[in-house]
Design a protein around this motif. Structure first.
Motif, PDB file in Angstrom:
ATOM      1  N   GLN A 254      40.895  37.505  37.224  1.00 29.08           N
ATOM      2  CA  GLN A 254      42.030  36.982  36.812  1.00 29.08           C
ATOM      3  C   GLN A 254      42.522  36.189  37.954  1.00 29.08           C
ATOM      4  O   GLN A 254      43.424  35.213  37.880  1.00 29.08           O
ATOM      5  CB  GLN A 254      43.188  38.070  36.240  1.00 29.08           C
ATOM      6  CG  GLN A 254      42.689  38.624  34.942  1.00 29.08           C
ATOM      7  CD  GLN A 254      43.697  39.930  34.594  1.00 29.08           C
ATOM      8  OE1 GLN A 254      44.147  40.463  35.624  1.00 29.08           O
ATOM      9  NE2 GLN A 254      43.713  40.123  33.264  1.00 29.08           N
ATOM     10  N   ALA A 255      42.455  36.826  39.236  1.00 32.14           N
ATOM     11  CA  ALA A 255      42.877  36.240  40.518  1.00 32.14           C
ATOM     12  C   ALA A 255      42.105  34.923  40.810  1.00 32.14           C
ATOM     13  O   ALA A 255      42.827  33.993  41.261  1.00 32.14           O
ATOM     14  CB  ALA A 255      42.850  37.101  41.542  1.00 32.14           C
TER      15      ALA A 255
ATOM     16  N   ALA B 125      45.906  28.836  42.633  1.00 28.47           N
ATOM     17  CA  ALA B 125      46.624  29.217  44.052  1.00 28.47           C
ATOM     18  C   ALA B 125      48.133  29.620  43.889  1.00 28.47           C
ATOM     19  O   ALA B 125      48.668  30.613  44.612  1.00 28.47           O
ATOM     20  CB  ALA B 125      46.154  28.458  45.146  1.00 28.47           C
ATOM     21  N   ASP B 126      48.873  28.541  43.698  1.00 30.55           N
ATOM     22  CA  ASP B 126      50.311  28.527  43.831  1.00 30.55           C
ATOM     23  C   ASP B 126      50.988  29.443  42.737  1.00 30.55           C
ATOM     24  O   ASP B 126      52.066  29.846  42.818  1.00 30.55           O
ATOM     25  CB  ASP B 126      50.934  27.332  43.873  1.00 30.55           C
ATOM     26  CG  ASP B 126      50.708  26.523  42.425  1.00 30.55           C
ATOM     27  OD1 ASP B 126      49.815  27.073  41.606  1.00 30.55           O
ATOM     28  OD2 ASP B 126      51.349  25.454  42.093  1.00 30.55           O
ATOM     29  N   GLN B 127      50.069  30.118  41.791  1.00 31.07           N
ATOM     30  CA  GLN B 127      50.826  30.879  40.800  1.00 31.07           C
ATOM     31  C   GLN B 127      50.265  32.441  40.934  1.00 31.07           C
ATOM     32  O   GLN B 127      50.528  33.335  40.184  1.00 31.07           O
ATOM     33  CB  GLN B 127      50.416  30.439  39.514  1.00 31.07           C
ATOM     34  CG  GLN B 127      51.013  28.896  39.003  1.00 31.07           C
ATOM     35  CD  GLN B 127      50.536  28.500  37.850  1.00 31.07           C
ATOM     36  OE1 GLN B 127      50.223  29.583  36.861  1.00 31.07           O
ATOM     37  NE2 GLN B 127      50.408  27.289  37.742  1.00 31.07           N
TER      38      GLN B 127
ATOM     39  N   ARG C 238      43.104  39.469  47.234  1.00 35.98           N
ATOM     40  CA  ARG C 238      41.884  39.574  46.804  1.00 35.98           C
ATOM     41  C   ARG C 238      41.105  38.465  46.824  1.00 35.98           C
ATOM     42  O   ARG C 238      39.967  38.533  47.410  1.00 35.98           O
ATOM     43  CB  ARG C 238      41.791  39.925  45.172  1.00 35.98           C
ATOM     44  CG  ARG C 238      40.456  40.360  44.838  1.00 35.98           C
ATOM     45  CD  ARG C 238      39.568  41.330  45.368  1.00 35.98           C
ATOM     46  NE  ARG C 238      38.328  41.290  44.765  1.00 35.98           N
ATOM     47  CZ  ARG C 238      37.500  40.491  45.370  1.00 35.98           C
ATOM     48  NH1 ARG C 238      37.592  39.449  46.202  1.00 35.98           N
ATOM     49  NH2 ARG C 238      36.055  40.512  44.574  1.00 35.98           N
ATOM     50  N   VAL C 239      41.573  37.191  46.550  1.00 35.53           N
ATOM     51  CA  VAL C 239      40.765  36.009  46.815  1.00 35.53           C
ATOM     52  C   VAL C 239      40.643  35.665  48.215  1.00 35.53           C
ATOM     53  O   VAL C 239      39.590  35.151  48.486  1.00 35.53           O
ATOM     54  CB  VAL C 239      41.621  34.866  46.187  1.00 35.53           C
ATOM     55  CG1 VAL C 239      40.913  33.493  46.587  1.00 35.53           C
ATOM     56  CG2 VAL C 239      41.646  34.988  44.670  1.00 35.53           C
ATOM     57  N   ALA C 240      41.354  36.011  49.120  1.00 36.71           N
ATOM     58  CA  ALA C 240      41.247  35.899  50.504  1.00 36.71           C
ATOM     59  C   ALA C 240      40.173  36.583  51.001  1.00 36.71           C
ATOM     60  O   ALA C 240      39.527  35.896  52.001  1.00 36.71           O
ATOM     61  CB  ALA C 240      42.564  36.413  51.180  1.00 36.71           C
ATOM     62  N   LEU C 241      39.507  37.833  50.413  1.00 33.64           N
ATOM     63  CA  LEU C 241      38.517  38.625  50.786  1.00 33.64           C
ATOM     64  C   LEU C 241      37.462  37.440  50.512  1.00 33.64           C
ATOM     65  O   LEU C 241      36.345  37.572  51.444  1.00 33.64           O
ATOM     66  CB  LEU C 241      38.447  39.710  50.204  1.00 33.64           C
ATOM     67  CG  LEU C 241      39.522  40.952  50.386  1.00 33.64           C
ATOM     68  CD1 LEU C 241      39.273  42.349  49.690  1.00 33.64           C
ATOM     69  CD2 LEU C 241      39.519  41.314  51.758  1.00 33.64           C
ATOM     70  N   ASP C 242      37.227  37.029  49.491  1.00 31.82           N
ATOM     71  CA  ASP C 242      36.121  36.146  49.169  1.00 31.82           C
ATOM     72  C   ASP C 242      36.217  34.909  50.108  1.00 31.82           C
ATOM     73  O   ASP C 242      35.015  34.362  50.396  1.00 31.82           O
ATOM     74  CB  ASP C 242      36.175  35.544  47.666  1.00 31.82           C
ATOM     75  CG  ASP C 242      35.638  36.610  46.749  1.00 31.82           C
ATOM     76  OD1 ASP C 242      35.394  37.917  47.257  1.00 31.82           O
ATOM     77  OD2 ASP C 242      35.810  36.371  45.347  1.00 31.82           O
TER      78      ASP C 242
END
Length: 199
Positions: free
Chosen positions: A56-57, A62-64, A72-76
């Motif tokens: 879902q993330a 990104a702006d939503q 979570r996305v920052a980890l990837d």
């Protein structure tokens, strides 16, 4: 030069694949003393697996994204940035139950992102992680090289090629579960292969 080492054993210590990856990195670094080495041990510093909140993330603009989704996305993103910056990637890859480890699968899942590390063109996927030298140290308890049971190698080859990494050298240590003599033979053979590919 930037060298990225990925250790994907479930063990932080005593891993043969990590030992071989360390040996490869040492030889590359010796030939390039000013190189910067970044190590990621996926046992001591595991990366989360893909689950429904992760999907879902990733599929939320990104702006939503919520703060939790962005985190979570920052980890990837961090793993992708390491891969993009690397000139040389060294992967320690043990065989678990005929395949790659869950740790390596999580790293693969993290760095495979459409539009960043690969894209789809008119004739199919195009890898964007090009121009990198890759070494993969494969350790196995049994003997699987060139056998139908070696599904691990096919998976790794396919994935690296999918992302554009085609300059890849493989080092094998097999028979590690077959007694002390087999272990000694496997280690000697692996070291000889390292010396052959890193002249």
């Amino acid at each position: 030069m930037n060298i990225l080492q990925i250790n994907s054993s479930a063990r932080s210590t005593g891993s043969e694949s990590t030992r071989l990856a360390d040996a490869i990195v040492a030889k590359v670094h010796a030939a390039n003393p000013t190189a910067v080495v970044t190590r990621r041990d996926l046992a001591s510093d595991p990366h989360p697996v893909i689950d429904e909140p992760t999907l879902q993330a990733l599929f939320t603009p990104a702006d939503q994204r919520t703060a939790a989704q962005a985190a979570r996305v920052a980890l990837d993103d961090a793993l992708i940035a390491q891969a993009l910056a690397a000139d040389v990637i060294v992967i320690g890859a043990p065989t678990y139950n005929f395949g790659i480890t869950a740790q390596l699968k999580s790293w693969f899942d993290a760095i495979a992102r459409a539009g960043v590390t690969f894209k789809y063109g008119p004739t199919g996927p195009v890898g964007l992680l090009t121009g990198k030298k890759v070494y993969v140290a494969l350790s196995r308890g049994g003997m699987h090289r060139d056998a139908p049971t070696d599904t691990q190698l096919a998976h790794v080859k396919m994935f690296l090629s999918f992302l554009g990494m085609t300059d890849v050298q493989y080092v094998f240590a097999e028979g590690l579960g077959m007694g002390p003599e087999a272990v000694a033979k496997a280690q000697a053979q692996a070291e000889a292969e390292i010396n052959a590919v890193l002249v």
